[in-house]
Design a protein around this motif. Structure first.
Motif, PDB file in Angstrom:
ATOM      1  N   SER A  89      54.177  47.770  27.032  1.00 25.75           N
ATOM      2  CA  SER A  89      54.768  48.300  25.795  1.00 25.75           C
ATOM      3  C   SER A  89      54.953  47.153  24.815  1.00 25.75           C
ATOM      4  O   SER A  89      55.682  46.204  25.100  1.00 25.75           O
ATOM      5  N   THR A 129      62.112  50.532  17.449  1.00 28.85           N
ATOM      6  CA  THR A 129      61.744  51.885  17.870  1.00 28.85           C
ATOM      7  C   THR A 129      62.374  52.917  16.947  1.00 28.85           C
ATOM      8  O   THR A 129      61.718  53.884  16.541  1.00 28.85           O
ATOM      9  N   LYS A 132      56.782  54.741  27.616  1.00 27.67           N
ATOM     10  CA  LYS A 132      58.062  54.604  26.942  1.00 27.67           C
ATOM     11  C   LYS A 132      59.052  53.944  27.900  1.00 27.67           C
ATOM     12  O   LYS A 132      59.071  54.228  29.088  1.00 27.67           O
TER      13      LYS A 132
END
Length: 108
Positions: free
Chosen positions: A38, A81, A5
């Motif tokens: 990511s 997100t 994250k």
């Protein structure tokens, strides 16, 4: 695979000249396998955040974005997100409230 994250509101920090302009598919695959990458979103794997900057997939490897595009992708990552979290929450609610399939076939 669980991806690391990264705070979406944290802009890319590495100066453009500190990174190579292009990296190979093999190098990015290793980084994916190590959990260092990511993606922009759950279903958007052609734009990824790796080594504190954004990379875009192309035929011969991955190309590093410039600062302006990196800042735009940081903003989009934040929005995506938040949307991914809403979708996941709604799916969990639907799954929790869905009747057992056996109950639908043989109501008592």
């Amino acid at each position: 695979m669980s991806l690391p994250k990264r705070p979406a509101d944290q802009p890319s920090t590495i100066e453009p000249d500190a990174q190579p302009m292009i990296i190979s598919h093999a190098e990015m695959s290793r980084a994916f396998d190590q959990g260092l990458v990511s993606p922009l979103g759950q279903t958007i794997a052609y734009a990824v955040h790796y080594q504190d900057t954004w990379w875009i997939h192309f035929e011969k490897g991955w190309i590093r974005t410039d600062k302006k595009l990196a800042d735009m992708l940081d903003a989009e990552a934040s929005r995506i997100t938040a949307q991914d979290a809403i979708v996941a929450r709604n799916a969990a609610i639907r799954a929790a409230t869905r009747p057992d399939p056996d109950e639908r076939l043989n109501p008592i």
